[in-house]
Design a protein around this motif. Structure first.
Motif, short mmCIF file in Angstrom:
data_model
loop_
_atom_site.label_atom_id
_atom_site.label_comp_id
_atom_site.label_asym_id
_atom_site.label_seq_id
_atom_site.Cartn_x
_atom_site.Cartn_y
_atom_site.Cartn_z
N HIS A 160 0.69 9.88 -11.41
CA HIS A 160 -0.57 10.56 -11.75
C HIS A 160 -0.52 12.06 -11.49
O HIS A 160 -1.49 12.76 -11.77
N ARG A 179 1.97 1.73 -3.54
CA ARG A 179 0.92 2.26 -4.41
C ARG A 179 0.69 3.74 -4.16
O ARG A 179 0.38 4.49 -5.08
N TYR A 223 -8.38 6.35 -9.76
CA TYR A 223 -7.10 6.15 -10.44
C TYR A 223 -6.83 4.67 -10.74
O TYR A 223 -5.70 4.31 -11.09
N ARG A 274 0.83 -1.21 0.00
CA ARG A 274 0.00 0.00 0.00
C ARG A 274 0.86 1.25 0.00
O ARG A 274 0.51 2.25 -0.63
N LEU A 302 -7.93 8.02 -0.25
CA LEU A 302 -7.38 6.68 -0.38
C LEU A 302 -7.57 6.01 0.98
O LEU A 302 -6.84 6.28 1.93
N TRP A 361 -4.25 -3.18 -5.79
CA TRP A 361 -3.41 -3.49 -4.65
C TRP A 361 -2.84 -4.89 -4.81
O TRP A 361 -3.57 -5.85 -4.98
N ALA A 367 -8.93 5.12 -5.01
CA ALA A 367 -8.59 3.81 -5.57
C ALA A 367 -9.37 3.55 -6.85
O ALA A 367 -8.85 3.00 -7.83
N ASP A 380 3.48 5.37 -6.03
CA ASP A 380 3.20 5.29 -7.47
C ASP A 380 2.16 6.32 -7.88
O ASP A 380 2.28 6.97 -8.93
N LEU A 381 1.14 6.47 -7.05
CA LEU A 381 0.08 7.43 -7.34
C LEU A 381 0.63 8.84 -7.43
O LEU A 381 0.31 9.61 -8.35
N LEU A 392 -6.43 1.92 -9.02
CA LEU A 392 -5.29 1.35 -8.31
C LEU A 392 -5.55 -0.13 -8.02
O LEU A 392 -6.61 -0.50 -7.51
#
Length: 361
Positions: A84, A76, A308, A73, A168, A312, A305, A79-80, A310
């Motif tokens: 993004h 992620r 975008y 998590r 999130l 997991w 989530a 990464d977000l 996402l």
């Protein structure tokens, strides 16, 4: 007045310590688990353990609300922020929690990710209103008290029709974790928990009733304690009394703030905004049934989530940790998690079960 109160607290604490010593039964063991960050501070910062007899052992629960999140998590989230171009709003405590592929949010921010500190979800929503051209994503972590604040912010976002704000959601649930620790033979039996010191602020939200099944189903005494050192000592005395009498009840030391039903207004807000996930992976515990919250479909517009897309991936490091946790859980209970270096998930180290992240107040 503060100094007078401190002196009174010290005198009261010594009195409670003497009563705990007098109540000891030499053949009994008193291994008590706390969950609350405030309790961890009281225990670590005020030398509370030194006031207790050697038969009483205090260990902390699975970790603070940020450290229990699986490494995937954290990855992620990073990464977000990197891919993004969103502004990620996080608590200060979240910055140093390690991921698996990425080091931490703090290092990601140093590498150029747009990550800002937000003490509350309301602060993140206010930032979104001031900067309508930016996409603001609030990382909602924490136990039930924090979830209530997130629910209130989401209700406000819906009322305002906010389009550049999302959440999130990684809120986790305290009683579910307690049940898991005593129901899972690989952890509960090895940990040999004799009683629970239930958290203060969480209990203000969920009330006394939420813990009664822990006592009845698993024959484990539970005492809700306030955040101060003397509160914790008094809770220890109450638990020692229950253990000596072979009782397993849920008692409330923190009567000045916690009621039987809890904060019913906050509970209604949470029920309207969130639904319970069927399973959620905790760092060090693996998958824990019905232990976390997700946004209801009615709030999909503010669900980061979904917004975008996402995915997991909690089937690598976390699963490996869960597979081996039974062999090492006993050794890891009570491990110390330094505030600036939270425990990193390593196969050889397995878990931060029992980690105490006693941050500076």
């Amino acid at each position: 007045m503060k100094h007078t109160d401190d002196i009174r607290d010290r005198v009261f604490a010594r009195g409670l310590s003497a009563r705990i010593h007098a109540a000891m039964e030499l053949r009994r063991r008193y291994r008590l688990m706390s969950f609350c960050h405030s309790h961890a501070q009281a225990i670590a910062h005020h030398g509370l353990a030194a006031l207790l007899p050697p038969q009483v052992e205090l260990v902390h629960g699975p970790g603070c609300a940020e450290c229990v999140l699986p490494a995937s998590r954290i990855d992620r989230m990073i990464d977000l922020a990197l891919a993004h171009g969103v502004t990620l709003c996080v608590s200060d405590a979240m910055l140093r929690v390690p991921g698996a592929r990425h080091a931490s949010l703090l290092e990601a921010r140093a590498a150029g990710a747009d990550i800002e500190l937000a003490d509350t979800p309301g602060d993140a929503l206010a930032l979104a209103r001031v900067h309508p051209q930016r996409e603001i994503v609030y990382v909602a972590a924490g136990f039930e008290a924090a979830a209530a604040a997130t629910a209130e912010a989401l209700m406000q976002a819906r009322a305002l029709g906010s389009t550049n704000f999302s959440v999130l959601c990684s809120h986790v649930l305290t009683p579910a974790a307690m049940r898991h620790l005593v129901a899972d033979d690989g952890i509960g039996e090895r940990a040999q928990i004799n009683g629970f010191i239930a958290p203060s602020h969480v209990s203000e939200t969920i009330g006394v009733t939420s813990y009664r099944s822990i006592s009845s189903d698993f024959v484990k005494p539970v005492v809700i304690a306030g955040p101060q050192t003397v509160d914790v000592l008094q809770a220890v005395l109450m638990l020692v009394g229950q253990i000596n009498e072979c009782r397993a009840d849920t008692e409330n030391q923190y009567t000045r703030a916690v009621t039987e039903a809890g904060d019913t207004h906050a509970q209604r807000l949470m029920d309207e905004v969130f639904e319970v996930r069927e399973s959620f992976v905790w760092r060090g515990l693996g998958a824990v049934s019905r232990s976390a919250l997700a946004l209801r479909p009615a709030f999909a517009q503010w669900d980061a989530a979904r917004r975008y897309a996402l995915a997991w991936d909690e089937s690598t490091v976390e699963t490996a940790m869960a597979d081996t946790r039974a062999a090492t859980a006993q050794a890891n209970f009570g491990a110390i998690c330094a505030p600036f270096t939270p425990l990193r998930p390593r196969p050889a180290d397995t878990a931060n079960v029992g980690a105490c992240c006693a941050r500076a107040s």
